[in-house]
Scaffold this motif. Sequence first.
Motif, short mmCIF file in Angstrom:
data_model
loop_
_atom_site.label_atom_id
_atom_site.label_comp_id
_atom_site.label_asym_id
_atom_site.label_seq_id
_atom_site.Cartn_x
_atom_site.Cartn_y
_atom_site.Cartn_z
N ASN A 21 56.76 29.95 54.12
CA ASN A 21 58.20 30.70 53.97
C ASN A 21 57.98 32.16 53.92
O ASN A 21 58.90 33.06 53.67
N ILE A 22 56.63 32.31 52.97
CA ILE A 22 56.25 34.09 52.56
C ILE A 22 55.30 34.40 53.63
O ILE A 22 55.81 35.45 54.37
N VAL A 23 54.22 33.78 53.56
CA VAL A 23 53.04 34.46 54.30
C VAL A 23 53.32 34.12 55.89
O VAL A 23 53.08 35.08 56.60
N GLY A 24 53.85 32.85 56.24
CA GLY A 24 54.05 32.51 57.74
C GLY A 24 55.13 33.55 58.28
O GLY A 24 54.83 33.96 59.34
N VAL A 25 56.23 33.71 57.63
CA VAL A 25 57.17 34.71 58.15
C VAL A 25 56.55 36.00 58.47
O VAL A 25 56.94 36.75 59.35
N ALA A 26 55.91 36.44 57.28
CA ALA A 26 55.32 37.82 57.21
C ALA A 26 54.43 38.02 58.61
O ALA A 26 54.46 38.97 59.17
N GLY A 27 53.55 36.89 58.77
CA GLY A 27 52.84 36.89 60.00
C GLY A 27 53.11 36.82 61.31
O GLY A 27 52.92 37.47 62.23
N ALA A 28 54.48 36.21 61.17
CA ALA A 28 55.25 36.09 62.44
C ALA A 28 55.87 37.33 62.86
O ALA A 28 55.64 37.87 64.01
N THR B 233 43.73 32.36 44.77
CA THR B 233 43.61 33.68 45.52
C THR B 233 44.63 34.74 45.18
O THR B 233 44.34 35.74 44.53
N ASN B 234 45.85 34.41 45.12
CA ASN B 234 46.82 35.08 44.68
C ASN B 234 47.06 35.34 43.02
O ASN B 234 47.48 36.30 42.76
N VAL B 235 46.73 34.30 42.47
CA VAL B 235 46.67 34.48 40.94
C VAL B 235 45.44 35.24 40.73
O VAL B 235 45.72 36.15 39.60
N TYR B 236 44.43 35.17 41.29
CA TYR B 236 43.32 36.11 41.01
C TYR B 236 43.71 37.65 41.28
O TYR B 236 43.41 38.54 40.48
N THR B 237 44.08 37.90 42.56
CA THR B 237 44.79 39.35 42.90
C THR B 237 45.53 39.98 42.00
O THR B 237 45.74 41.13 41.48
N ARG C 102 54.65 47.03 39.73
CA ARG C 102 53.83 45.78 39.63
C ARG C 102 54.36 44.47 39.27
O ARG C 102 54.02 43.66 39.96
N PRO C 103 55.37 44.22 38.61
CA PRO C 103 56.10 43.08 38.16
C PRO C 103 56.42 42.15 39.35
O PRO C 103 56.51 41.19 39.56
N GLY C 104 56.82 42.95 40.49
CA GLY C 104 57.19 42.70 41.84
C GLY C 104 56.04 41.81 42.61
O GLY C 104 56.43 40.54 43.01
N ALA C 105 54.73 42.51 42.30
CA ALA C 105 53.68 41.54 42.88
C ALA C 105 53.61 40.38 42.23
O ALA C 105 53.13 39.29 42.73
N TRP C 106 53.73 40.58 40.89
CA TRP C 106 53.41 39.36 39.97
C TRP C 106 54.47 38.23 40.40
O TRP C 106 54.01 37.15 40.37
N ILE D 262 55.79 37.48 42.99
CA ILE D 262 55.47 36.92 44.39
C ILE D 262 54.52 35.95 44.34
O ILE D 262 54.38 34.77 44.83
N ALA D 263 53.40 36.38 43.46
CA ALA D 263 52.24 35.42 43.10
C ALA D 263 52.70 34.30 42.38
O ALA D 263 52.06 33.09 42.83
N ILE D 264 53.73 34.27 41.50
CA ILE D 264 54.04 33.27 40.81
C ILE D 264 54.76 32.29 41.78
O ILE D 264 55.02 31.08 41.77
N ALA D 265 55.65 33.09 42.68
CA ALA D 265 56.53 32.27 43.75
C ALA D 265 55.71 31.40 44.63
O ALA D 265 56.01 30.25 44.91
N ILE D 266 54.56 32.17 45.09
CA ILE D 266 53.50 31.49 46.02
C ILE D 266 52.99 30.19 45.28
O ILE D 266 52.62 28.99 45.80
N LEU D 267 52.54 30.39 43.84
CA LEU D 267 51.99 29.55 42.98
C LEU D 267 52.94 27.96 43.18
O LEU D 267 52.39 27.10 43.29
N LEU D 268 54.06 28.08 42.78
CA LEU D 268 55.17 27.25 42.83
C LEU D 268 55.48 26.50 44.02
O LEU D 268 55.15 25.44 44.21
#
Length: 497
Positions: free
Chosen positions: A88-95, A188-192, A372-376, A378-384
Motif C-alpha cells: 500500500n505504500i511502496v507498491g503504489v509508489a513503484g506502480a 531497513t526502514n527503521v535503520y534508515t 524529518r518527523p514525516g519520514a519517521w 512513514i517508517a513507523i507506518a511501514i513497521l506496523l
Amino acid sequence: MIEVITNVNSFVNGLVWGWPALVLLGFVGVLMTCMTKFFQISHFGHWMKHTIGAIFGDKHVTKHTQDHSISQFQSLCTALAATVGTGNIVGVAGAIAVGGPGAVFWMWLIAFFGMMTNYSENVLGILYRRKNTKGEWAGGAMYYLRDGLGSKKGCKTIGVVLAALFSCFCLLASFGIGNMSQVNSMVTNVYTAFHIPQIVTGIILFVAVAAVVLGGLKRIASITEKIVPFMVIIYLLGTLVIIIMHAGTIPAVFASIFQGAFALKSAAGGVVGAGIAMAMQMGFKRGVFSNEAGLGSSVMVHSSSNVKEPVRQGMWGIFEVFADTIVVCTLTALTILSSGAIDLTTGAMTEAAEAVGSSSLMSYAFEQTFGRPGAWFIAIAILLFAYSTVLGWSHYGSTACQYLFGEKSVTVYRIIFVIIVLAGSVMEAQLAWDISDTFNGMMMIPNLIGVLVLSPVVMKCTKNYVDRRIRGKKVKPMLSMFEDIQAEQERSLSEDD
C-alpha cells in the motif's frame, strides 16, 4: 547455479504475473460481477450496512466467541493485516514511478472487479469449510478445489492435485512474501529513520512475532483487531492532511491519472500505446499485490469466522478490497501525486524524488510537509503494516501446512516461521524475495481455476441470499455443501434469527 535459478525464476515470474495471468484474473472478476448482477453496486448499501456499519450495531459481528472460531470483525482485521502492508505504500509508489499516474486508474479498475473475485472466494470458503479435530473451522482454496472442483465428473484427480499445489505455493510464499521480505523492509526502514542496527530490530521482532504467532489464530486475531484499525486510521489521517494542504493540485492530479491511463506516456516515456500498456500492467499487478483478490489467500482466515451465511462473509471480502485499494491505496497515490514528487505533465519523477528512489516516495512526500518527523512517521507506518502482514500470513501458512501434513505439523511450522523472522532481518539476497513473489503469484492460477469452475455455485448461493434476506422470500438457506454442516448451521441460524 544462482544464475540458472534466477533465469528460471524470472521466466516463471513473467508467466504468473504476466499478461495471460492478469487477463485471466480480470476475466474472473468481470464474470463474477456479471453473474452476481453487479452485487458490489446493486447492493452497495446492503453490504456496507452489514460490514463496516454492523461493527457499531451488531453484536454478532464483533462478539468474541467461546469456541475456536473468531468473530467476523476479527477475520476482517486479520485478512486486512495480511493485505494492508508495504504494497500500500511502496507498491503504489513503484506502480506510479514505472507506469505513471495512469497506473492508479487501472489499480481502481482491477479492484472494482476484484471485489467480486474476493467475494466469490469467501463464499466458496464458507460453503466448503470443515471442522478439524479441535473444533476449529478449516477452509480455503485447497478445500473448494478438492471438494468442489474435485466433485465434478472426471475432475477428482485434478482437484486433489491443484489443491496440493496451491497449498505448497502458499506454504513457500508465507516464508518469503509473508515473512522475510516484510521483516527486511521493517529493519531497513527503521535503520534508515532511526539508525537502529538491523539485528537489534530483528531480535525485537522475533520476540514480538513469537509472542503472537505461537498462540495460534485466536491470539493473532485479538492482536490484529487492535492494531489494524489504529494503524489504518492514523495513516489515513496523515495522508489527508497532506492532500488537504495541496488541495489546489487535486484537479490536476485526477487529470493526470485519467490522461495517463488512456492517452499519454508512461513515466519512462515511449509511444502512446506502450505507455498505456505499462500503466495497465503496473496498475493491475500492484493492485493485486496490494489486495490479494484472486490469490485465494485471505479466504483462509475468512473461513475461520463464526459466520453462518456464506454471502455475509463474502460481503466482508468486498469491503476488504474496497478498504485496501479504493481507500488506502488511493490516498497513498493522491499524497504522492500532490506532493510534487511527480511531474503531472510528463508523469515522470522529479529530480528530487529520483534522488530518494521510488520506494521512498511516501517518505519524501511526508518529509516535504512535516520535515524529518514525516519520514519517521512513514517508517513507523511501514513497521506496523509489515508486522501485521507477518501475523496474517502466519495463519495462511499454518492452514496450508495443516492441509498438507496434518494438524500436528502446525506447531512445527509456527516455530520455523518465527525463526525465519530472525533470518529475514539479516538476509539481503534479492533472489529469495523474487522467488517468494513467484510462489505468491503461482497460488493465483489453481485458485482462479477453482473459482471459474464453481462460479455457478457462487451465483446460486448469492441468489438464495438475496431472495431470503433482501426480497423476504421463504426459501431454504444455502449455508454449506455438506449435509451435516448445513443442518447444524440451519439450527444455529434459526436461533440467531
